[in-house]
Design a protein around this motif. Structure first.
Motif, short mmCIF file in Angstrom:
data_model
loop_
_atom_site.label_atom_id
_atom_site.label_comp_id
_atom_site.label_asym_id
_atom_site.label_seq_id
_atom_site.Cartn_x
_atom_site.Cartn_y
_atom_site.Cartn_z
N TYR A 161 0.83 -1.20 0.00
CA TYR A 161 0.00 0.00 0.00
C TYR A 161 0.87 1.26 0.00
N GLN A 162 2.00 1.20 0.68
CA GLN A 162 2.90 2.36 0.69
C GLN A 162 3.56 2.55 -0.67
N GLU A 214 -1.08 0.76 7.40
CA GLU A 214 -1.27 -0.29 8.40
C GLU A 214 -2.72 -0.32 8.89
N GLN A 215 -3.32 0.86 9.07
CA GLN A 215 -4.72 0.91 9.49
C GLN A 215 -5.62 0.20 8.49
N VAL A 216 -5.39 0.46 7.20
CA VAL A 216 -6.23 -0.14 6.17
C VAL A 216 -6.01 -1.65 6.12
N ALA A 217 -4.74 -2.07 6.10
CA ALA A 217 -4.44 -3.50 5.96
C ALA A 217 -5.01 -4.31 7.11
N TYR A 218 -4.92 -3.80 8.33
CA TYR A 218 -5.37 -4.54 9.50
C TYR A 218 -6.83 -4.23 9.86
N GLY A 219 -7.46 -3.31 9.14
CA GLY A 219 -8.82 -2.90 9.47
C GLY A 219 -9.87 -3.82 8.87
N GLU A 220 -11.09 -3.66 9.35
CA GLU A 220 -12.17 -4.54 8.90
C GLU A 220 -12.60 -4.26 7.47
N TYR A 221 -12.23 -3.06 6.94
CA TYR A 221 -12.65 -2.71 5.59
C TYR A 221 -11.60 -3.03 4.53
N MET A 222 -10.56 -3.78 4.88
CA MET A 222 -9.50 -4.09 3.92
C MET A 222 -10.03 -4.72 2.63
N PRO A 223 -10.91 -5.73 2.68
CA PRO A 223 -11.40 -6.30 1.42
C PRO A 223 -12.12 -5.27 0.55
N LEU A 224 -12.92 -4.40 1.17
CA LEU A 224 -13.63 -3.37 0.41
C LEU A 224 -12.63 -2.39 -0.21
N GLU A 240 -9.58 -2.92 -1.17
CA GLU A 240 -8.93 -3.54 -2.33
C GLU A 240 -9.87 -3.58 -3.53
N ASP A 241 -11.13 -3.86 -3.31
CA ASP A 241 -12.08 -3.96 -4.41
C ASP A 241 -12.32 -2.61 -5.07
N VAL A 242 -12.53 -1.56 -4.27
CA VAL A 242 -12.84 -0.25 -4.88
C VAL A 242 -11.62 0.35 -5.55
N ALA A 246 -9.29 -1.40 -7.01
CA ALA A 246 -9.20 -2.15 -8.26
C ALA A 246 -10.18 -1.62 -9.30
N ASP A 247 -11.28 -1.01 -8.85
CA ASP A 247 -12.28 -0.45 -9.77
C ASP A 247 -11.94 0.98 -10.18
N GLY A 248 -10.80 1.51 -9.69
CA GLY A 248 -10.35 2.83 -10.13
C GLY A 248 -10.55 3.94 -9.14
N ILE A 249 -11.07 3.67 -7.96
CA ILE A 249 -11.25 4.71 -6.94
C ILE A 249 -9.88 5.14 -6.42
#
Length: 622
Positions: free
Chosen positions: A456-457, A468-478, A480-482, A484-487
């Motif tokens: 991510y860095q 680190e917050q994103v990777a270990y957070g509950e929204y990590m799968p979301l 990665e998906d958004v 990948a969609d260009g967000i």
């Protein structure tokens, strides 16, 4: 707390980690894995459960003890549960998504999948399963994880169904909710390779990280539970169930070691005193005129007071063996398991309305000397007899030292008695579900969370802390998906980890926001239909009324994206209103006017555009 030499004591510990999987449906039916509120229940039914014999005709000791107190189990059913949870329909085939996730976990721990996975029944008669058993399937064996004190073996990985959720005690027994029953659950068992409390905590943290790396596990209170097996050389194996927080594991191990050390010391002292446990005596007459509310209440209801002389136990029943827990607390736990409210004992009497004279009469009634202790139970007669028998049995095991048993974790890091250790007799084959043949070749190995932080860095230019917050957070799968969609990664990361946190602190019910809500908001921001500055206000509006779409909520709140002409008009109006300040301060007026401009636009404009136009207008008038 005294710090022990764990190597000298021969500490051996192991972990069992239970983690719910975030699958679309349950393990043996197509019901959603969604938790409900009890008041949403559409109907209820009741059951009575009893232990069954294994294929060899054996009864499990833990199940037998559990069934000694007859209780009615009430179950709350919902429009999201079905007959499989109620045990009125055979289970369906093993959920493919859950099996795939379990195989991913196996890869992360270098485990060897079994050639054929057979579903087994594990006897459980505490009411947490309507069938009287839990379904469990061995998926992989022989793995390993690393810790700073050396490797720890992972002996087995099982795929199980989660139990029903306990709602409350009732007059007749226990009320359970069926919403949780059947959610897929992995159980990870380590080898007995842990030798310090610190290593136990590190191992649990490592396993937790590996599980979250799949992006397919549930998050939040109650979705992961740790059981800890602890013993010392002169003690015994004790299984501690239900450690809710990883941070408690090292304290649980320390307290259990200290408890076993104290119990071994008590054993030695009892041996020196030639201690013993006498027969049970009915001492109701001693308390015929008592002023003790507990004892008087039991006798007034037609109950009895039963006693047992503990020869040589004087002063030891009240001895502390863990913080705020004594040997007498252990006795009381056993009495409670058999329906009594607890016990009284002479190391703490006179007290609780029991007088000196009554204590003296009690000692005379059972033939106790000054070196002896006496324990009593006051309850309905049958309960009092059963409970005092359990107390006497537990006192008898004190003569041998530490009993093997299953204990429950308390919030303060101590434990309480639950039941005997389960044995092999509790497992037998499930004949309603066909075996499956796991195919690890079709399963990807997930990227570790530690690797995600670095990526991510490097790839998204996120700061180390945010990555680190994103990777270990509950929204990590979301995330990665958004992305990948260009967000924009920075927009996605700051929204999920900062904006939602700030809204939660402001008591906004962000738990109402669905994945669809968040994806719609990101889409509007990406397309220019919503200014980035309007994201928090739109999320707030959606959380307060989650029935609306993001587009409808934005329109109702006036949060559309303003065009450049509209933004310029708003900026010009602010500058003209503060013309005197601009003429005297020049660009130093920028900061205050920027806030005023953004407020006027109410989140409909991008901050960079407002800043650019405001600088232009100030420069024109300076």
């Amino acid at each position: 707390m005294t710090e022990h030499d764990y190597e000298d004591l021969g500490l051996v510990a192991g972990l069992e980690i239970h983690q719910q999987l975030d699958t679309a449906t349950k393990l043996f039916c197509q019901c959603p894995t969604t938790l409900r509120e009890p008041e949403e229940s559409t109907r209820s039914f009741s059951r009575y459960l009893h232990p069954t014999r294994s294929e060899l005709g054996e009864l499990d000791d833990a199940a037998v003890e559990e069934s000694m107190v007859e209780r009615e189990f009430e179950y709350l059913a919902y429009d999201t549960t079905c007959l499989v949870e109620e045990d009125d329909e055979p289970p369906h085939e093993l959920d493919a998504e859950a099996l795939e996730t379990t195989l991913e976990v196996a890869q992360l721990m270098d485990m060897r999948p079994v050639d054929q996975a057979h579903v087994m029944r594990k006897i459980v008669v505490d009411g947490s399963n309507t069938s009287g058993f839990q379904r469990s399937t061995l998926i992989a064996t022989d793995g390993e994880i690393e810790t700073s004190d050396g490797p720890i073996g992972i002996e087995d990985l099982l795929l199980e169904e989660e139990s029903a959720q306990r709602v409350e005690e009732t007059d007749a027994g226990v009320r359970y909710s069926l919403d949780r029953l059947g959610i897929p659950l992995v159980e990870i068992g380590t080898g007995p390779d842990i030798s310090t409390p610190e290593q136990a905590l590190e191992a649990a943290e490592r396993i937790g990280m590996l599980l979250r790396s799949t992006g397919k596990v549930k998050r939040g209170l109650g979705t992961i539970r740790q059981d800890v097996n602890v013993s010392i050389a002169e003690g015994a194996r004790v299984e501690i169930k239900g450690v809710q927080s990883l941070d408690d594991i090292d304290d649980i191990v320390r307290n259990e070691v200290a408890r076993q050390v104290e119990l071994v010391d008590i054993r030695d002292e009892l041996e020196d005193r030639d201690a013993s446990v006498d027969e049970i005596v009915d001492v109701s007459d001693v308390f015929s005129d008592t002023e003790s509310g507990v004892i008087g209440g039991a006798l007034g209801s037609g109950g009895s007071v039963m006693a047992v002389r503990l020869a040589g136990f004087d002063g030891l029943v009240g001895r502390e063996i863990a913080p705020d827990r004594r040997l007498g607390t252990e006795f009381s736990d056993h009495a409670k398991r058999h329906g009594a409210g607890g016990i009284f004992h002479t190391d703490e009497l006179p007290a609780y309305g029991v007088t000196d004279d009554e204590v003296a009469a009690l000692r005379d009634a059972v033939g106790a000397t000054e070196n002896d202790a006496v324990a009593i139970v006051a309850a309905e007669t049958d309960v009092a007899k059963t409970a005092i028998d359990a107390v006497a049995a537990r006192a008898g095991t004190a003569l041998q030292g530490v009993p093997e048993e299953t204990r429950g974790a308390n919030d303060d890091g101590t434990t309480r008695y639950l039941r005997p250790l389960p044995g092999a007799a509790r497992m037998y084959p499930e004949t309603d579900v066909q075996p499956v043949e796991p195919d690890p070749s079709e399963v990807r190995e997930p990227e570790l969370l530690t690797e995600k932080v670095e990526r991510y860095q490097d790839e998204y230019d996120l700061g180390a802390g945010l990555a680190e917050q994103v990777a270990y957070g509950e929204y990590m799968p979301l995330f990665e998906d958004v992305v990948a969609d260009g967000i924009d990664p920075t927009l996605a990361a700051t929204t999920l980890e900062s904006t939602l946190t700030e809204l939660r602190r402001d008591d906004v019910p962000v738990e109402r926001l669905s994945r669809d809500h968040l994806e719609e908001v990101f889409g509007m921001a990406d397309s220019g239909d919503l200014a980035r500055e309007g994201v928090p206000d739109l999320l707030r509006a959606l959380a307060n009324d989650p029935t609306r779409s993001a587009e409808a909520a934005a329109e109702a709140a006036g949060l559309g994206s303003a065009g450049e002409d509209e933004v310029r008009d708003a900026v010009v109006e602010v500058v003209e209103r503060n013309e005197a300040q601009v003429e005297s301060e020049g660009m130093q007026a920028f900061s205050g006017l920027m806030g005023e401009c953004m407020g006027a636009l109410r989140g409909k404009a991008d901050g960079d555009l407002v800043s650019e136009l405001l600088r232009e207008e100030i420069q024109k008038r300076s």
